[in-house]
Design a protein around this motif. Structure first.
Motif, mmCIF file in Angstrom:
data_model
loop_
_atom_site.group_PDB
_atom_site.id
_atom_site.type_symbol
_atom_site.label_atom_id
_atom_site.label_comp_id
_atom_site.label_asym_id
_atom_site.label_seq_id
_atom_site.Cartn_x
_atom_site.Cartn_y
_atom_site.Cartn_z
ATOM 1 N N SER A 177 24.538 50.516 37.660
ATOM 2 C CA SER A 177 23.717 49.310 37.769
ATOM 3 C C SER A 177 23.453 48.967 39.234
ATOM 4 N N ALA A 178 24.496 49.084 40.060
ATOM 5 C CA ALA A 178 24.337 48.814 41.490
ATOM 6 C C ALA A 178 23.370 49.802 42.125
ATOM 7 N N ARG A 179 23.452 51.060 41.693
ATOM 8 C CA ARG A 179 22.583 52.099 42.236
ATOM 9 C C ARG A 179 21.119 51.790 41.926
ATOM 10 N N ARG A 180 20.865 51.287 40.727
ATOM 11 C CA ARG A 180 19.489 50.917 40.360
ATOM 12 C C ARG A 180 18.986 49.786 41.256
ATOM 13 N N ARG A 181 19.856 48.837 41.572
ATOM 14 C CA ARG A 181 19.450 47.746 42.476
ATOM 15 C C ARG A 181 19.105 48.299 43.863
ATOM 16 N N ILE A 182 19.920 49.248 44.324
ATOM 17 C CA ILE A 182 19.673 49.840 45.635
ATOM 18 C C ILE A 182 18.339 50.566 45.657
ATOM 19 N N HIS A 183 18.076 51.362 44.630
ATOM 20 C CA HIS A 183 16.821 52.114 44.573
ATOM 21 C C HIS A 183 15.616 51.177 44.460
ATOM 22 N N ALA A 184 15.764 50.081 43.710
ATOM 23 C CA ALA A 184 14.666 49.127 43.546
ATOM 24 C C ALA A 184 14.335 48.435 44.866
ATOM 25 N N GLY A 185 15.369 48.221 45.712
ATOM 26 C CA GLY A 185 15.142 47.530 46.970
ATOM 27 C C GLY A 185 14.882 48.442 48.144
ATOM 28 N N ARG A 186 14.846 49.750 47.888
ATOM 29 C CA ARG A 186 14.695 50.712 48.986
ATOM 30 C C ARG A 186 13.265 50.738 49.493
ATOM 31 N N THR A 187 13.117 50.769 50.818
ATOM 32 C CA THR A 187 11.800 50.838 51.433
ATOM 33 C C THR A 187 11.151 52.186 51.130
ATOM 34 N N PRO A 188 9.915 52.204 50.617
ATOM 35 C CA PRO A 188 9.298 53.469 50.241
ATOM 36 C C PRO A 188 8.967 54.374 51.419
ATOM 37 N N ALA A 189 8.709 53.784 52.601
ATOM 38 C CA ALA A 189 8.286 54.614 53.727
ATOM 39 C C ALA A 189 8.870 54.063 55.025
ATOM 40 N N THR A 190 10.150 54.287 55.226
ATOM 41 C CA THR A 190 10.782 53.865 56.475
ATOM 42 C C THR A 190 10.461 54.888 57.563
ATOM 43 N N PRO A 191 9.844 54.466 58.658
ATOM 44 C CA PRO A 191 9.469 55.434 59.699
ATOM 45 C C PRO A 191 10.680 55.920 60.482
ATOM 46 N N PRO A 192 10.541 57.009 61.235
ATOM 47 C CA PRO A 192 11.639 57.502 62.078
ATOM 48 C C PRO A 192 12.061 56.440 63.088
ATOM 49 N N VAL A 193 13.293 56.559 63.579
ATOM 50 C CA VAL A 193 13.835 55.557 64.503
ATOM 51 C C VAL A 193 12.954 55.397 65.734
ATOM 52 N N ARG A 194 12.426 56.502 66.266
ATOM 53 C CA ARG A 194 11.575 56.411 67.455
ATOM 54 C C ARG A 194 10.354 55.542 67.188
ATOM 55 N N GLN A 195 9.766 55.692 66.006
ATOM 56 C CA GLN A 195 8.599 54.883 65.646
ATOM 57 C C GLN A 195 9.005 53.422 65.435
ATOM 58 N N GLN A 196 10.152 53.200 64.805
ATOM 59 C CA GLN A 196 10.639 51.831 64.638
ATOM 60 C C GLN A 196 10.856 51.162 65.991
ATOM 61 N N THR A 197 11.429 51.909 66.928
ATOM 62 C CA THR A 197 11.686 51.367 68.265
ATOM 63 C C THR A 197 10.386 50.952 68.937
ATOM 64 N N ARG A 198 9.348 51.775 68.784
ATOM 65 C CA ARG A 198 8.041 51.438 69.377
ATOM 66 C C ARG A 198 7.481 50.163 68.777
ATOM 67 N N ILE A 199 7.583 50.027 67.451
ATOM 68 C CA ILE A 199 7.053 48.835 66.781
ATOM 69 C C ILE A 199 7.817 47.590 67.223
ATOM 70 N N VAL A 200 9.138 47.718 67.319
ATOM 71 C CA VAL A 200 9.950 46.578 67.762
ATOM 72 C C VAL A 200 9.607 46.207 69.204
ATOM 73 N N ASN A 201 9.368 47.217 70.049
ATOM 74 C CA ASN A 201 8.988 46.949 71.435
ATOM 75 C C ASN A 201 7.648 46.226 71.499
ATOM 76 N N ASP A 202 6.681 46.680 70.696
ATOM 77 C CA ASP A 202 5.371 46.023 70.654
ATOM 78 C C ASP A 202 5.513 44.579 70.175
ATOM 79 N N PHE A 203 6.366 44.375 69.198
ATOM 80 C CA PHE A 203 6.587 43.039 68.642
ATOM 81 C C PHE A 203 7.206 42.126 69.715
ATOM 82 N N LYS A 204 8.194 42.633 70.438
ATOM 83 C CA LYS A 204 8.839 41.876 71.503
ATOM 84 C C LYS A 204 7.822 41.472 72.565
ATOM 85 N N ARG A 205 7.020 42.427 73.020
ATOM 86 C CA ARG A 205 6.044 42.140 74.071
ATOM 87 C C ARG A 205 4.995 41.117 73.607
ATOM 88 N N ALA A 206 4.573 41.231 72.360
ATOM 89 C CA ALA A 206 3.595 40.277 71.841
ATOM 90 C C ALA A 206 4.194 38.878 71.749
#
Length: 323
Positions: A177-206
């Motif tokens: 049951s817990a596993r189903r909750r995890i899968h239901a809440g899982r992000t379908p397309a989490t980008p690589p860490v490098r891409q996440q870092t770029r987005i966070v940097n852009d967000f900070k600067r904005a």
């Protein structure tokens, strides 16, 4: 943390090193079960207190002390989770897990005057990212314990059953049951860490520039922001939904908080942001990114949850926001 020697332990006890060597494992287990470093530390201290309350004969009768310590800690966590549901009904605003810094960023001093032992530093992996912990917090105590023990720490269901007080078959269903909750809440397309870092940097600067259009463009239109002040710091009492509403709130924060410094930091193993005033951390923000946009923001402002972050750090990365 109370020194075990102060409780009358023999410093020449050859078993002491092996017993205390389990501490990091216990902290890692308890934090994942509870989502609270403070409560995890309390559980580990109580676990050791129970070990040293036994006679030497009772201790010697335990074939695998490490397994005993883990079982006791898990049962204590189950009790804490059961009582936490009642306590959180009285919590002011939204409750979020305690955020963790990168080990190299961990502040050595604790607010209560003790030193944070390196063994208290939680290993950062997928099972402690904020999105994962938020989903765990929505589970029943039994689901959470069964899932973490089996799926994260590889306990066989027979052992999980002893801890949870149910049959192995029931524990298997809880974990499923817990596993189903995890899968239901899982992000379908989490980008690589490098891409996440770029987005966070852009967000900070904005945010620093007060660029409303850029901020809205970096947020998913249906984004959600949740803040945790716990009645100890000002924070929105309910989730803020929608990119435009979130941005208006962020701009207002930047306007009210003078000399605000926004830093890029790793939060629970993923790129995040830290807000400081006069060199002191006042907010830690964990972010969940889907594709090219930020879907969720979890902002922890309760100072009780910011102990590893709150000492002054000279020459921090980032600059005062201009918004």
């Amino acid at each position: 943390m109370t020194d075990m020697f102060e409780q009358g332990c023999d410093p020449l006890d050859p078993s002491l090193g092996a017993i205390m060597g389990e501490r990091r494992q216990l902290i890692n287990l308890a934090y994942r079960l509870l989502g609270s470093l403070a409560e995890a530390e309390d559980v580990v201290q109580e676990t050791y207190a129970r070990w040293y309350a036994m006679s030497r004969q009772q201790q010697d009768a335990i074939e695998v002390p490490g397994a005993w310590l883990n079982r006791v800690a898990s049962r204590l966590c189950l009790n804490v989770l059961s009582s936490a549901r009642v306590r959180r009904e009285l919590y002011v605003g939204e409750w979020l897990p305690e955020p963790l810094p990168e080990p190299s960023e961990w502040i050595g001093g604790r607010a209560d005057g003790f030193t944070i032992d390196p063994a208290d530093r939680v290993t950062l992996d997928e099972s402690v990212n904020m999105a994962f912990l938020v989903v765990l917090d929505a589970m029943t105590p039994a689901e959470r314990v069964a899932f973490i023990l089996h799926d994260v720490f590889c306990y066989p269901f027979a052992e999980v059953a002893e801890i949870v007080g149910r049959t192995p078959a029931a524990c298997r269903q809880l974990a499923s049951s817990a596993r189903r909750r995890i899968h239901a809440g899982r992000t379908p397309a989490t980008p690589p860490v490098r891409q996440q870092t770029r987005i966070v940097n852009d967000f900070k600067r904005a945010w620093e520039a007060g660029d409303v259009s850029a901020l809205i463009g970096l947020l998913d239109p249906g984004a959600t922001a949740i803040a945790d002040g716990g009645g100890r710091a000002s924070a929105a009492l309910r989730p803020i939904e929608g990119a435009e509403r979130i941005v208006r709130f962020m701009v207002e924060i930047a306007r009210r908080l003078r000399n605000l410094t926004i830093l890029e930091r790793t939060v629970n193993g993923q790129p995040g942001l830290v807000l400081q005033q006069a060199g002191v951390t006042v907010t830690v923000a964990a972010l969940q990114i889907e594709g090219e946009r930020i879907k969720h923001i979890w902002a922890i402002r309760n100072p009780d949850k910011l102990r590893p972050w709150t000492a002054r750090r000279p020459g921090g990365r980032g600059r005062a926001g201009s918004a």
